[in-house]
Each structure stands twice: as structure tokens, then as C-alpha cells.
Design a protein around this motif. Structure first.
Motif, PDB file in Angstrom:
ATOM      1  N   GLU A 189       0.814  -1.209   0.000  1.00 39.79           N
ATOM      2  CA  GLU A 189       0.000   0.000   0.000  1.00 39.79           C
ATOM      3  C   GLU A 189       0.851   1.265   0.000  1.00 39.79           C
ATOM      4  N   SER A 224      -4.787   5.888   5.436  1.00 36.31           N
ATOM      5  CA  SER A 224      -5.843   5.802   4.425  1.00 36.31           C
ATOM      6  C   SER A 224      -5.419   4.763   3.395  1.00 36.31           C
ATOM      7  N   SER A 227      -7.044  -0.063  -0.627  1.00 35.08           N
ATOM      8  CA  SER A 227      -7.867  -1.274  -0.696  1.00 35.08           C
ATOM      9  C   SER A 227      -8.581  -1.482   0.631  1.00 35.08           C
ATOM     10  N   LYS A 228      -9.919  -1.504   0.612  1.00 35.46           N
ATOM     11  CA  LYS A 228     -10.685  -1.732   1.827  1.00 35.46           C
ATOM     12  C   LYS A 228     -10.452  -3.133   2.397  1.00 35.46           C
ATOM     13  N   ARG A 229     -10.253  -4.082   1.487  1.00 34.56           N
ATOM     14  CA  ARG A 229     -10.020  -5.462   1.939  1.00 34.56           C
ATOM     15  C   ARG A 229      -8.744  -5.546   2.757  1.00 34.56           C
ATOM     16  N   LYS A 230      -7.674  -4.908   2.294  1.00 33.04           N
ATOM     17  CA  LYS A 230      -6.413  -4.929   3.033  1.00 33.04           C
ATOM     18  C   LYS A 230      -6.522  -4.139   4.334  1.00 33.04           C
ATOM     19  N   GLU A 231      -7.311  -3.074   4.324  1.00 26.27           N
ATOM     20  CA  GLU A 231      -7.503  -2.303   5.558  1.00 26.27           C
ATOM     21  C   GLU A 231      -8.193  -3.151   6.624  1.00 26.27           C
ATOM     22  N   ARG A 232      -9.238  -3.877   6.193  1.00 28.06           N
ATOM     23  CA  ARG A 232      -9.941  -4.762   7.136  1.00 28.06           C
ATOM     24  C   ARG A 232      -9.001  -5.850   7.655  1.00 28.06           C
ATOM     25  N   LYS A 235      -6.676  -4.346  10.288  1.00 29.60           N
ATOM     26  CA  LYS A 235      -7.420  -4.116  11.532  1.00 29.60           C
ATOM     27  C   LYS A 235      -7.667  -5.425  12.273  1.00 29.60           C
TER      28      LYS A 235
END
Length: 386
Positions: A189, A224, A227-232, A235
Motif C-alpha cells: 500500500e 488511508s 484497498s478496503k479489503r487490506k484495511e480490514r 485491523k
């Protein structure tokens, strides 16, 4: 013609007849054990017990009476404070010993827990000093042996040191994999989390890991991701570190602190170590939580005791003798024990202290057998001819 006695005669018994109170003294034989306890306790110094009383309030039961009652109750196998209080009302020997005083179970329990709980060793030392003055013991010969006492603990809730080390090592491997994955995602990222230092010391503790996770959480809140998938995923990994890894690491650290070099302990009694007890009536040996109690005697009097967490007698000898000298102020001149205490370290320690040892080494009995002697002869012959 022989006289026939067929008349039934009973001794006089009238439940309604008035009987004057009788002193229990008349029912206690002169050679009864309770009289010996009464005389011995009267001769010891109880100043350390009296110092425990704060004063003020209503009058207290005399500590001499309570101490006599406790000693006699323990000798009779009565340990419950409620049963002791009941015996003071029903048992003639207890009534004589307490002079008809009837402290309740709370008073008895408070006395043995808060008053004499910290001065048992001083009371024992006073009794030993009395035996020395009366000439019953002189610490010339000291017969030492140990026995394992089962603890009042759950025998199925155990913690093993080897397992704890294994689980801790695997947990650190899991933490390393999680941090490496977070670092990999951060690289993919374009370093959204900034410059991460995911390396930890080889022997890091839970506090260091907690600080590292806190730093990650702060950077994650400000980052920020593209990729939302990698952020999830990141977390979730941080949450695993917080809610699983840190808690487990703290648990293993607490286990290691409780173990303190031992190989095991019970979760319901942290001081108890799992030991192999003697076989039961079905010849079943079993590991149970317990303590290794070392007892020294002379002339059938117990003149020294100590409680250990080690299951082997060999490592208990030095500590036991030091405790005996500290409590009683006497050091034995001759120590007699079985081969379980035989070791070079113990022999050197006894020699250093000027104590004569009558302790067999571990292989003494084996060396007396015909098979062992035959093997020695064969070995010597092979060395000579070859």
C-alpha cells in the motif's frame, strides 16, 4: 440344691433426680494425654502471641487456653473450628482443658489464623527448648526422612513448565508472522502506515508487545488505505494482537513467575507442585499436587521440620538444616538418612558444617549385589586382556 439367680436387677436410674454439677477433674485420668499438653503449654513462653493482641474492647479468651485446645484437637484429628467448638461443649476432656469456657468457632478460627498464624515456628522452638532443658533431646543424633503430603487442590488443573515454554515460543512465532504480514501489506500500500519497525527483541515481554501494538493502532487510525479489503485485514490482525496475543503472553509470564524454577503447579494451589505419590491399594501411582515435608526426630520427638516444593529429597537437605538452625538455634552433630539424600553436594555441605553424616550414596545397595560385582570383575578382566 444349688441356688438359682434368675431375678433381673438394674442399677438405679432416675432421669428426674437432681444431680449436683461435678468437676470434670474427677473424670480425667492422671496419665491422660490432655494433662501432658496442659503442663507443657503452661511452661512455654507465649510473649510472641500476646504481642498480637491490640487491646481495648471486651475481654478476650486467654491464648494459653486456646493454644492448648488447638494442639489437643489437632492431635485428635479434629481440624474444623466448628467441630472444635462443639467438642468444647460435649467432650469432657476438652471441657476440662478449657475449664468449661466455650469460645465459638469464629473465635477459634480467628485465633489460629490471625494470632498464631505467623508464630507457629516460635511456638515449636519453645517446645523444643523445653525438651532440651528436660533432657529428652540434645541434637546429638538427628534422624531425617521425608514424606509427600497431598495438597487440598484439584489434581486435574495443572500447569507444566515445559508446556508453558512451548506455548510461549509458538505464540511469539505467531506474533512474528502477524507483524510480518502487516509489514508486507504496508509495502503493498505504498507505506500507508509510514515507516514500521516490526522487529522485537528475542526475549520481549508483554509490555513491549503492548507498546508495539499501541503504535500500530495509532498509525492505523491515521492511515488511508487504497484497498478496503487490506484495511480490514490489518485491523483484524491488530485486533488479534490486542485481544489474544497480549493476554496469552501475560498469562504465560504469570505462570513462569509462579513456577519459579519448578516443573509444575496447581491452578487451585499455586504453592503445590505435582509429585508422584505412593501407590494406592490398587498399586496405581499417580501425579498429584502436594508438598515434600522433611521431618527430623530424636528419641521419637519431632525436633525439626520443613516444607518444600521439590519432589526429591536430595535438594532439600541443605535448606532443611538451615531452617532447623534458624528456628531452634541448634545444629545436629550427626545426621542419619537414607540414600535419597546421598549426593556429593550434601556430603560437602555436611563436612563444611562439621556434621558427621551417616548417609548411603545412591548406588550403595546396588554395589552389594552379586550381579554388580560380577559385572565389575568382567569389566576389569576385559580391560586387562584387551
Amino acid at each position: 440344691m444349688p441356688r438359682k439367680h434368675d431375678k433381673i436387677v438394674f442399677k438405679e436410674y432416675n432421669p428426674n433426680q437432681l444431680i449436683m454439677p461435678i468437676d470434670p477433674e474427677a473424670f480425667i485420668p492422671q496419665t491422660h494425654l490432655v494433662r501432658a499438653i496442659d503442663k507443657i503449654v503452661d511452661k512455654i513462653d507465649i510473649s510472641t502471641i500476646i504481642e498480637k493482641y491490640k487491646g481495648g474492647g471486651t475481654s478476650s479468651y486467654h491464648p494459653l487456653m486456646l493454644l492448648k485446645v488447638l494442639i489437643y484437637a489437632y492431635i485428635q484429628g479434629i481440624y474444623s473450628s466448628r467441630k472444635i467448638a462443639k467438642a468444647l461443649q460435649e467432650n469432657i476432656t476438652f471441657m476440662w482443658l478449657s475449664k468449661l469456657q466455650t469460645p465459638d468457632f469464629r473465635t477459634i478460627n480467628r485465633f489460629r489464623k490471625e494470632i498464631i498464624g505467623d508464630c507457629i515456628e516460635e511456638i515449636f522452638a519453645e517446645v523444643i527448648e523445653l525438651l532440651v532443658k528436660l533432657g529428652y533431646v540434645n541434637f546429638e543424633y538427628y534422624y531425617l526422612d521425608g514424606t509427600k503430603i497431598e495438597a487440598n487442590a484439584n489434581k486435574y488443573t495443572f500447569v507444566w513448565a515445559k508446556s508453558t515454554r512451548t506455548y510461549k515460543r509458538k505464540l511469539r512465532e505467531k506474533v512474528k508472522n502477524i507483524l510480518d504480514e502487516i509489514e508486507r501489506i504496508n509495502e503493498e500500500e505504498d507505506r500507508t502506515l509510514g515507516e514500521l519497525d516490526v522487529n522485537l527483541e528475542a526475549d520481549y515481554d508483554s509490555q513491549e508487545l503492548e507498546q508495539k501494538v499501541e503504535e500500530l493502532s495509532q498509525k492505523l487510525a491515521e492511515a488511508s488505505f487504497g484497498s478496503k479489503r487490506k484495511e480490514r485485514r490489518v485491523k483484524k490482525l491488530v485486533k488479534t494482537l490486542q485481544n489474544d496475543c497480549i493476554l496469552r503472553l501475560k498469562k504465560y509470564e504469570s505462570y513462569e513467575q509462579i513456577l519459579s524454577g519448578r516443573n509444575s503447579f496447581s491452578k487451585t494451589d499455586h504453592d503445590a507442585t505435582f509429585m508422584r505419590m505412593k501407590d494406592d491399594h490398587m498399586k496405581n501411582g499417580m501425579l498429584k499436587p502436594g508438598y515434600n515435608v522433611q521431618i527430623g526426630t530424636q528419641n521419637r520427638f519431632v525436633i525439626g521440620f520443613s516444607i518444600h516444593q521439590s519432589p526429591t529429597d536430595t535438594v532439600c537437605l541443605k535448606e532443611h538444616l538451615e531452617l532447623v538452625e534458624k528456628i531452634t538455634g541448634h545444629m545436629p552433630k550427626n545426621v542419619i538418612a537414607d540414600s535419597g539424600y546421598g549426593s556429593e553436594e550434601n556430603y560437602l555441605h555436611l563436612k563444611k558444617c562439621g556434621i558427621n553424616s551417616y548417609i548411603k550414596y545412591n548406588t550403595f545397595d546396588l554395589e552389594q549385589t552379586r550381579k554388580f560385582k560380577k559385572e565389575i570383575v568382567s569389566r576389569v578382566c576385559r580391560e586387562i586382556f584387551y
